[in-house]
Scaffold this active site. Structure first.
Site, PDB file in Angstrom:
ATOM      1  N   GLU A   1     -10.238  -1.058 -13.666  1.00 61.23           N
ATOM      2  CA  GLU A   1     -10.324  -1.360 -12.233  1.00 61.23           C
ATOM      3  C   GLU A   1     -11.764  -1.242 -11.777  1.00 61.23           C
ATOM      4  O   GLU A   1     -12.422  -0.246 -12.033  1.00 61.23           O
ATOM      5  CB  GLU A   1      -9.409  -0.400 -11.460  1.00 61.23           C
ATOM      6  CG  GLU A   1      -9.583  -0.403  -9.949  1.00 61.23           C
ATOM      7  CD  GLU A   1      -9.418  -1.780  -9.309  1.00 61.23           C
ATOM      8  OE1 GLU A   1      -8.421  -2.463  -9.596  1.00 61.23           O
ATOM      9  OE2 GLU A   1     -10.311  -2.175  -8.518  1.00 61.23           O
TER      10      GLU A   1
ATOM     11  N   ALA B   1       4.019  -5.030   3.843  1.00 54.74           N
ATOM     12  CA  ALA B   1       4.863  -3.918   3.387  1.00 54.74           C
ATOM     13  C   ALA B   1       6.358  -4.237   3.422  1.00 54.74           C
ATOM     14  O   ALA B   1       7.191  -3.352   3.484  1.00 54.74           O
ATOM     15  CB  ALA B   1       4.583  -2.659   4.203  1.00 54.74           C
ATOM     16  N   ILE B   2       6.668  -5.530   3.361  1.00 48.76           N
ATOM     17  CA  ILE B   2       8.067  -5.927   3.438  1.00 48.76           C
ATOM     18  C   ILE B   2       8.624  -6.179   2.037  1.00 48.76           C
ATOM     19  O   ILE B   2       7.981  -6.838   1.220  1.00 48.76           O
ATOM     20  CB  ILE B   2       8.233  -7.239   4.257  1.00 48.76           C
ATOM     21  CG1 ILE B   2       7.485  -7.168   5.585  1.00 48.76           C
ATOM     22  CG2 ILE B   2       9.718  -7.580   4.441  1.00 48.76           C
ATOM     23  CD1 ILE B   2       7.934  -6.098   6.535  1.00 48.76           C
TER      24      ILE B   2
ATOM     25  N   HIS C   1      11.013  -8.327   0.580  1.00 52.93           N
ATOM     26  CA  HIS C   1      11.715  -9.518   1.040  1.00 52.93           C
ATOM     27  C   HIS C   1      13.058  -9.694   0.341  1.00 52.93           C
ATOM     28  O   HIS C   1      13.218  -9.336  -0.817  1.00 52.93           O
ATOM     29  CB  HIS C   1      10.855 -10.761   0.780  1.00 52.93           C
ATOM     30  CG  HIS C   1       9.621 -10.812   1.624  1.00 52.93           C
ATOM     31  ND1 HIS C   1       9.675 -11.082   2.971  1.00 52.93           N
ATOM     32  CD2 HIS C   1       8.316 -10.613   1.322  1.00 52.93           C
ATOM     33  CE1 HIS C   1       8.433 -11.062   3.455  1.00 52.93           C
ATOM     34  NE2 HIS C   1       7.596 -10.777   2.474  1.00 52.93           N
TER      35      HIS C   1
ATOM     36  N   ARG D   1      -4.614 -12.829   0.583  1.00 53.12           N
ATOM     37  CA  ARG D   1      -3.617 -13.287  -0.375  1.00 53.12           C
ATOM     38  C   ARG D   1      -4.314 -14.075  -1.484  1.00 53.12           C
ATOM     39  O   ARG D   1      -5.277 -14.791  -1.217  1.00 53.12           O
ATOM     40  CB  ARG D   1      -2.603 -14.203   0.308  1.00 53.12           C
ATOM     41  CG  ARG D   1      -1.948 -13.615   1.552  1.00 53.12           C
ATOM     42  CD  ARG D   1      -1.198 -14.732   2.251  1.00 53.12           C
ATOM     43  NE  ARG D   1      -0.580 -14.369   3.517  1.00 53.12           N
ATOM     44  CZ  ARG D   1      -1.167 -14.464   4.711  1.00 53.12           C
ATOM     45  NH1 ARG D   1      -2.424 -14.875   4.799  1.00 53.12           N
ATOM     46  NH2 ARG D   1      -0.502 -14.176   5.804  1.00 53.12           N
TER      47      ARG D   1
ATOM     48  N   GLU E   1       0.714 -13.912  -4.724  1.00 54.93           N
ATOM     49  CA  GLU E   1       0.662 -13.741  -3.260  1.00 54.93           C
ATOM     50  C   GLU E   1       2.029 -13.232  -2.815  1.00 54.93           C
ATOM     51  O   GLU E   1       2.825 -12.776  -3.629  1.00 54.93           O
ATOM     52  CB  GLU E   1       0.282 -15.076  -2.605  1.00 54.93           C
ATOM     53  CG  GLU E   1       1.194 -16.223  -2.989  1.00 54.93           C
ATOM     54  CD  GLU E   1       0.802 -17.526  -2.306  1.00 54.93           C
ATOM     55  OE1 GLU E   1       0.022 -17.496  -1.346  1.00 54.93           O
ATOM     56  OE2 GLU E   1       1.288 -18.582  -2.737  1.00 54.93           O
TER      57      GLU E   1
ATOM     58  N   CYS F   1      -5.391  17.232   9.579  1.00 54.80           N
ATOM     59  CA  CYS F   1      -5.270  16.028  10.407  1.00 54.80           C
ATOM     60  C   CYS F   1      -4.240  16.309  11.477  1.00 54.80           C
ATOM     61  O   CYS F   1      -3.069  16.494  11.187  1.00 54.80           O
ATOM     62  CB  CYS F   1      -4.846  14.839   9.545  1.00 54.80           C
ATOM     63  SG  CYS F   1      -4.282  13.409  10.503  1.00 54.80           S
TER      64      CYS F   1
ATOM     65  N   CYS G   1      -3.264  14.434  14.113  1.00 52.37           N
ATOM     66  CA  CYS G   1      -2.364  13.379  14.569  1.00 52.37           C
ATOM     67  C   CYS G   1      -1.157  13.257  13.647  1.00 52.37           C
ATOM     68  O   CYS G   1      -0.041  13.049  14.095  1.00 52.37           O
ATOM     69  CB  CYS G   1      -3.087  12.044  14.614  1.00 52.37           C
ATOM     70  SG  CYS G   1      -4.525  12.031  15.663  1.00 52.37           S
TER      71      CYS G   1
HETATM   72  C1  FAD Z   1      -1.663 -10.556   4.261  1.00 48.56           C
HETATM   73  C2  FAD Z   1      -0.701 -10.296   3.152  1.00 48.56           C
HETATM   74  C3  FAD Z   1       0.640 -10.006   3.419  1.00 48.56           C
HETATM   75  C4  FAD Z   1       1.540  -9.786   2.398  1.00 48.56           C
HETATM   76  N1  FAD Z   1       2.808  -9.384   2.689  1.00 48.56           N
HETATM   77  C5  FAD Z   1       3.667  -9.103   1.681  1.00 48.56           C
HETATM   78  C6  FAD Z   1       4.967  -8.626   1.955  1.00 48.56           C
HETATM   79  O1  FAD Z   1       5.314  -8.334   3.090  1.00 48.56           O
HETATM   80  N2  FAD Z   1       5.833  -8.472   0.926  1.00 48.56           N
HETATM   81  C7  FAD Z   1       5.475  -8.740  -0.336  1.00 48.56           C
HETATM   82  O2  FAD Z   1       6.322  -8.617  -1.221  1.00 48.56           O
HETATM   83  N3  FAD Z   1       4.218  -9.137  -0.635  1.00 48.56           N
HETATM   84  C8  FAD Z   1       3.318  -9.313   0.341  1.00 48.56           C
HETATM   85  N4  FAD Z   1       2.043  -9.689   0.053  1.00 48.56           N
HETATM   86  C9  FAD Z   1       1.667  -9.875  -1.328  1.00 48.56           C
HETATM   87  C10 FAD Z   1       1.289  -8.583  -2.024  1.00 48.56           C
HETATM   88  O3  FAD Z   1       0.485  -7.780  -1.213  1.00 48.56           O
HETATM   89  C11 FAD Z   1       0.536  -8.935  -3.262  1.00 48.56           C
HETATM   90  O4  FAD Z   1       1.290  -9.853  -3.986  1.00 48.56           O
HETATM   91  C12 FAD Z   1       0.278  -7.765  -4.164  1.00 48.56           C
HETATM   92  O5  FAD Z   1      -0.318  -6.703  -3.479  1.00 48.56           O
HETATM   93  C13 FAD Z   1      -0.598  -8.216  -5.294  1.00 48.56           C
HETATM   94  O6  FAD Z   1      -0.907  -7.147  -6.095  1.00 48.56           O
HETATM   95  P1  FAD Z   1      -1.925  -7.334  -7.267  1.00 48.56           P
HETATM   96  O7  FAD Z   1      -1.872  -6.070  -8.034  1.00 48.56           O
HETATM   97  O8  FAD Z   1      -1.647  -8.593  -7.958  1.00 48.56           O
HETATM   98  O9  FAD Z   1      -3.315  -7.588  -6.555  1.00 48.56           O
HETATM   99  P2  FAD Z   1      -4.353  -6.602  -5.880  1.00 48.56           P
HETATM  100  O10 FAD Z   1      -3.697  -5.498  -5.163  1.00 48.56           O
HETATM  101  O11 FAD Z   1      -5.288  -7.452  -5.111  1.00 48.56           O
HETATM  102  O12 FAD Z   1      -5.097  -5.967  -7.115  1.00 48.56           O
HETATM  103  C14 FAD Z   1      -6.061  -6.657  -7.848  1.00 48.56           C
HETATM  104  C15 FAD Z   1      -7.024  -5.643  -8.400  1.00 48.56           C
HETATM  105  O13 FAD Z   1      -7.878  -6.225  -9.332  1.00 48.56           O
HETATM  106  C16 FAD Z   1      -9.132  -5.642  -9.225  1.00 48.56           C
HETATM  107  N5  FAD Z   1     -10.121  -6.528  -9.831  1.00 48.56           N
HETATM  108  C17 FAD Z   1     -10.479  -7.755  -9.411  1.00 48.56           C
HETATM  109  N6  FAD Z   1     -11.425  -8.257 -10.200  1.00 48.56           N
HETATM  110  C18 FAD Z   1     -11.689  -7.339 -11.155  1.00 48.56           C
HETATM  111  C19 FAD Z   1     -12.575  -7.265 -12.252  1.00 48.56           C
HETATM  112  N7  FAD Z   1     -13.419  -8.260 -12.539  1.00 48.56           N
HETATM  113  N8  FAD Z   1     -12.583  -6.156 -13.009  1.00 48.56           N
HETATM  114  C20 FAD Z   1     -11.744  -5.117 -12.726  1.00 48.56           C
HETATM  115  N9  FAD Z   1     -10.904  -5.127 -11.694  1.00 48.56           N
HETATM  116  C21 FAD Z   1     -10.861  -6.236 -10.922  1.00 48.56           C
HETATM  117  C22 FAD Z   1      -9.288  -5.471  -7.745  1.00 48.56           C
HETATM  118  O14 FAD Z   1     -10.266  -4.511  -7.406  1.00 48.56           O
HETATM  119  C23 FAD Z   1      -7.898  -5.042  -7.322  1.00 48.56           C
HETATM  120  O15 FAD Z   1      -7.740  -3.655  -7.317  1.00 48.56           O
HETATM  121  C24 FAD Z   1       1.111  -9.881   1.064  1.00 48.56           C
HETATM  122  C25 FAD Z   1      -0.229 -10.131   0.796  1.00 48.56           C
HETATM  123  C26 FAD Z   1      -1.136 -10.288   1.814  1.00 48.56           C
HETATM  124  C27 FAD Z   1      -2.565 -10.443   1.507  1.00 48.56           C
END
Ligand code: FAD
Ligand code: FAD
Lengths: 420, 479
Positions: B34, B49-50, B52, B314, B340, B403, B405
């Protein structure tokens, strides 16, 4: 369970003055102050600038000096106090639940004085867009880091908000070798004292940008700058007036909110304008035996006023704890803020205690040459001419015995303002 | 530094951590790489945080599959990991006939996806059950099994459990080069560290396309699509008790209003394509759009209660579906990209699927010592007074409220540090210190005292979230 006559929550200037006054008025001198911080003195401990006590002591003291005078008296009187102890709950039966490293305490008392102070509004509360890097502080945080802990918080700063705290912090940062690029104020006027504008900005050549607002914060890890823009009379950004200011620190000093979480738990009725409890002239809240004073009641600009108000609250709390029957069958008349007046404190007059008091209020806008009137049953009781009135300055009017004697108790007391 | 692994996962978001934890069910040497100093620094900390129900994604897609599977197992895993999860149901509200037709489509799609309990509810039902909603609402699709959770706490819990079961997480490791050395990938970081691994899994969120390219694998494109939010202070009474969505459009599921598991109200997100994958700024335009649209369903919404604003990005793939597959050309390189929404919901199911795939590939044996349970930090705010008293007897610091609050005790902060928090934000996400109405105004200096004491570092070394996010710049004098 331990039992007290009066328990004061909060050991700032309000709490200290209230406790001392209760103590003086009581036969059975069981008074307790509960403070969550390590030391008594409240927010004053971190206000190392002068400007405290001009009214009360007729001398200019720093915050810690002012607090110290009261702390000494508390210690001399052997008033009990607990520090590093957090009140987490108050039941409607006035049982206090407090917690510290030794455990959970339940405390019985006849009367409670709320003196919990206030908290600062934040960048989030005013919804300033942009990124969320390090380097964004409230004035209080900055004050603590700089004045108490001895750290520097950045190199170049922009201050948001030109109330007294913002102004004082502009000077403070400058003295610490931090370049203050500007103080940005959304209103067309500063709510700070004229004296502070001169002594804290003008003397150091710090620009005050009125009718301006920070429209964006930049920076990924640490603040890299802010974009500011002019605002119109609706406080909306005027397009194409944007300007970037490079800085690594943004300090928000955008208002204080009375800290009334406990009051809510205790079922105390709050005033949506002040953010503090609705009280009568004995500083009694809607819950019998619970009193409030200081910044938890409404935000003060001068600690001297806090002290005086707290003394009254402390005295009545002592009276309540000894003669609660005097507070039975209370009849209140309302004191109402009308045109031009944002709020009044107290909001009620208790018919059982028709005694002289100071009516405090703030106006809702900047006024030049205006008259404040206090009327009752269509009759004007007091008329005071003022050349300047600003929302930033708390006003006070003495309600004397003579005026009280002219009151018709079936009618509201109305405070209002007229331009001349 | 050189370490040799069976499996390495790039990215410590909720997807990466779910995969990592599931991998520890097998006798494999696994790690996560990471670039930031903590888990959940990407989309996993800033989303809706849903959990779905699964009526949105088109049937047959990976999204549909993992959404529904994820929803089915969410409760059990949150139970194992001691993470908040509340099944509160959701409503998609329709304002006109056209939108009612969309509800009908969603209902049918949901049924085909295997979502249980979907029903279209009348206007009367809606007002009887959600009395604060706009009177202009004509009907709503009710999904009883939609839930809410805490996405970053889930990520933290998965991380802690993975560590408990023997995984490594290497922080500050920004992958910048991937080479092949026989059966191994050699994965390099920008600060010249490297590890070797037999299987490499790409969970790099918005950067997954670039990682895939580095590995010489499939080319696809991830477009960053930002969503902005408001968080409101804990109300005395929740204005809505279910998740309230508006009818989805091309751009996504639209603005929602929902309670959070911590008792706040969440409003957002909008949807806008941006140029910079790291541009997490909120904008006046975006915020205004969110508020206006939220007001459409909840007319009484007031900005007075806002305590903070934020945005999340996303990772929208140009393939229009999650990319979850071993690369055709680069053997043992697995893309878990374009995750996403509903990626949070899907994450737990994706974890199981990928771990299964990898274990078969490597012929891995079961790890008989695998312990699926992880206990959360004991929270002052959640205990009864009797339990608090008992805790303080054992740990006096449980009686020191840091904290105000959120009523977070010193004990909780120390515990968070023991479990891996190194930054102000890390502590905030694990304990809620600084998440309340004063946003750290009171507790920030106190949290710093504890961090500096526990980590034995000077306060000038403390960051908000790693790298150059220093809070203080210089010590002026000693006490
Ligand atoms: C606005 C929004 C609303 C959403 N709402 C929902 C919801 O309600 N319900 C739902 O199910 N999903 C929702 N999602 C989707 C969900 O949040 C994501 O699908 C999920 O968090 C993706 O997780 P991830 O681990 O793939 O990505 P991330 O959490 O983005 O993790 C990717 C990680 O990779 C690391 N990384 C990147 N490049 C490198 C590199 N070169 N070397 C080492 N590390 C690297 C980053 O630092 C990061 O920690 C939403 C997303 C967004 C943005
Ligand atoms: C930067 C700044 C500059 C100022 N400059 C001036 C000046 O020049 N001149 C002037 O006259 N005034 C000035 N003031 C204003 C003055 O300091 C305040 O009006 C005054 O301190 C308010 O007193 P208080 O006792 O109501 O609140 P506080 O001083 O805030 O005290 C409240 C106390 O209650 C405690 N408490 C709260 N909740 C609990 C709980 N649940 N359990 C236990 N304890 C609790 C808090 O820890 C705190 O110690 C300034 C204020 C600031 C912030």
């Amino acid at each position: 369970m331990e039992k007290y006559k009066v328990v004061v929550i909060g050991g700032g200037p309000a709490g200290l003055a209230a406790a001392l006054e209760s103590f003086k008025s009581l036969d059975d001198k069981k008074v307790l102050i509960i403070e969550r911080d390590k030391f008594l003195g409240g927010i004053l401990n971190q206000c190392i600038h002068p400007g405290f006590g001009l009214h009360y002591f007729k001398e200019e003291l720093t915050g810690p000096e002012y607090a110290h005078r009261f702390i000494e008296q508390v210690i001399e009187s052997q008033i009990e106090y607990l520090t590093e102890t957090h009140v987490i709950d108050i039941t409607p039966e006035k049982e206090i639940v407090a917690v510290n490293k030794k455990g959970l305490k339940r405390i019985k008392t006849d009367a409670i004085v709320f003196a919990m102070g206030c908290r600062e509004r934040t960048r989030g509360a005013i919804m300033t867009p942009g990124t969320r890097p390090a380097g964004i502080f409230t004035a209080g945080q900055a004050q603590r880091f700089i004045n108490i802990e001895g750290y520097r918080i950045g190199k170049k700063a922009v201050i948001v908000g030109s109330g007294d705290i913002g102004l004082i912090m502009a000077r403070r940062l400058t003295l610490e070798g931090i370049e203050v690029k500007a103080v940005v104020e959304i209103m067309p006027y500063s709510t700070g004292l004229r004296r502070n504008i001169v002594q804290c900005l003008d003397d150091f050549g710090i620009p005050l940008l009125l009718s301006h607002k920070v429209v964006k914060i930049h920076g990924k890890y640490r603040v890299e700058g802010v974009t500011i823009a002019k605002v119109d009379s609706q406080l909306q950004e005027i397009p194409s007036t944007e300007r970037f200011i490079e800085c690594d620190t943004v300090l928000f000093s955008v208002g204080l909110i009375p800290e009334n979480e406990l009051s809510k738990k205790a079922g105390v009725v709050l005033d949506s304008k002040t953010g503090g409890p609705v009280v009568d002239n004995t500083f009694s809240t809607s819950q019998k035996g619970i009193f409030a004073c200081g910044n938890v009641l409404h935000v003060h600009d001068l600690v001297d006023n806090v002290t005086k108000e707290a003394q009254t609250a402390g005295r009545y709390a002592a009276i309540y704890s000894q003669y609660s029957e005097l507070f039975e069958n209370n009849i209140h008349i309302n004191i109402v803020a009308k045109e031009g007046i944002r709020y009044v404190v107290p909001q009620k007059l208790n018919k059982n205690f028709v005694q002289p008091f100071v009516l405090r209020f703030r106006v809702d806008n900047f006024y030049k040459d205006a008259v404040v009137t206090i009327s009752n049953a269509g009759k004007i009781l007091i008329e005071i001419k003022k050349s300047i009135l600003t929302p930033g300055e708390m006003e006070g009017i003495e309600i004397s015995q003579k005026i009280l004697s002219q009151l018709e108790f079936s009618n509201d007391i109305v405070v209002s303002l007229q331009n001349i | 530094m050189s370490r040799i692994y069976d499996v390495a996962v790039i990215g410590a978001g909720v997807v990466g951590m779910s995969i990592l934890r599931e991998l520890t069910r097998y006798r494999l040497k696994v790690c996560s790489l990471e670039k930031m100093e903590d888990v959940a620094e990407g989309a996993s900390k800033a989303n809706s945080a849903i959990v779905h129900a699964g009526y949105d994604p088109i049937e047959g897609t990976q999204k549909a599959r993992f959404n529904v599977e994820g929803n089915n197992i969410f409760a059990d895993i949150c139970n194992e990991l001691d993470v908040e999860y509340k099944i509160i149901g959701s409503l998609v509200v329709a304002f006109d006939d056209h939108e009612i037709n969309v509800l009908e489509e969603l209902l049918q799609r949901g049924k085909r996806n295997g979502v249980k309990g979907l029903e279209i509810k009348s206007q009367e039902w809606v007002f009887a059950n959600e009395p604060n909603l706009s009177r202009n609402i004509k009907a709503a699709l009710f999904a009883p099994y939609s839930g809410i959770t805490n996405p970053y706490k889930l990520t933290v819990a998965l991380f802690e459990n993975a560590i408990q079961n023997g995984a490594d997480v290497i922080f500050g490791f920004e992958v910048c080069k991937i080479e092949k050395d026989g059966d191994y990938f050699v994965v390099h970081s920008t600060d010249s560290r490297f590890i070797k691994t037999r299987v490499l899994i790409n969970c790099a969120g918005v950067y997954a396309d670039e990682i895939s390219k580095l590995a010489g694998a499939k080319l696809f494109k991830i477009y960053p699509r930002r969503g902005q939010y408001y968080i409101l202070d804990k109300p005395e009474k929740m204005p809505v008790t279910r998740v309230i969505f508006q009818v989805p459009t091309e751009k996504g599921k639209g603005i929602l209003v929902a309670p959070t598991v911590d008792g706040n109200v969440l409003i957002g997100p909008n949807s806008e394509y941006i140029d910079d994958k790291d541009d997490t700024a909120t904008t006046q335009k975006g915020l205004d759009e969110v508020f206006e649209k939220a007001r459409k369903v909840l007319p009484n919404l007031s900005k007075r209660d806002v305590i903070t604003i934020f945005s999340g990005i996303r990772a929208t793939p140009d393939t229009h579906d999650f990319i979850i597959e071993e690369d055709e050309d680069v053997k043992n390189f697995i893309n878990v990209a374009g995750i996403e929404s509903p990626g949070l919901t899907a994450s737990l199911a994706i974890g199981r699927y990928i771990a299964g795939l990898v274990s078969r590939k490597l012929n891995a044996k079961k790890n008989l010592n695998f312990n699926p349970y992880r206990e959360d930090i004991k929270r002052f705010s959640k205990l009864s007074n009797e339990e608090r008293e008992r805790m303080i007897k054992l740990y006096p610091s449980f009686g020191n409220i840091v904290c105000r609050c959120e009523l977070v005790s010193e004990y909780e902060i120390v515990e968070a540090i023991k479990r891996g928090a190194r930054t102000i934000d890390g502590i905030k996400r694990r304990t809620r210190a600084g998440m309340g109405r004063c946003q750290g105004g009171f507790c920030l200096p106190r949290v710093m005292d504890i961090l500096s004491r526990e980590l034995k570092i000077d306060k000038t070394q403390i960051t908000k979230f790693g790298k150059n996010s220093y809070i203080l710049t210089e010590k002026r004098w000693e006490d």
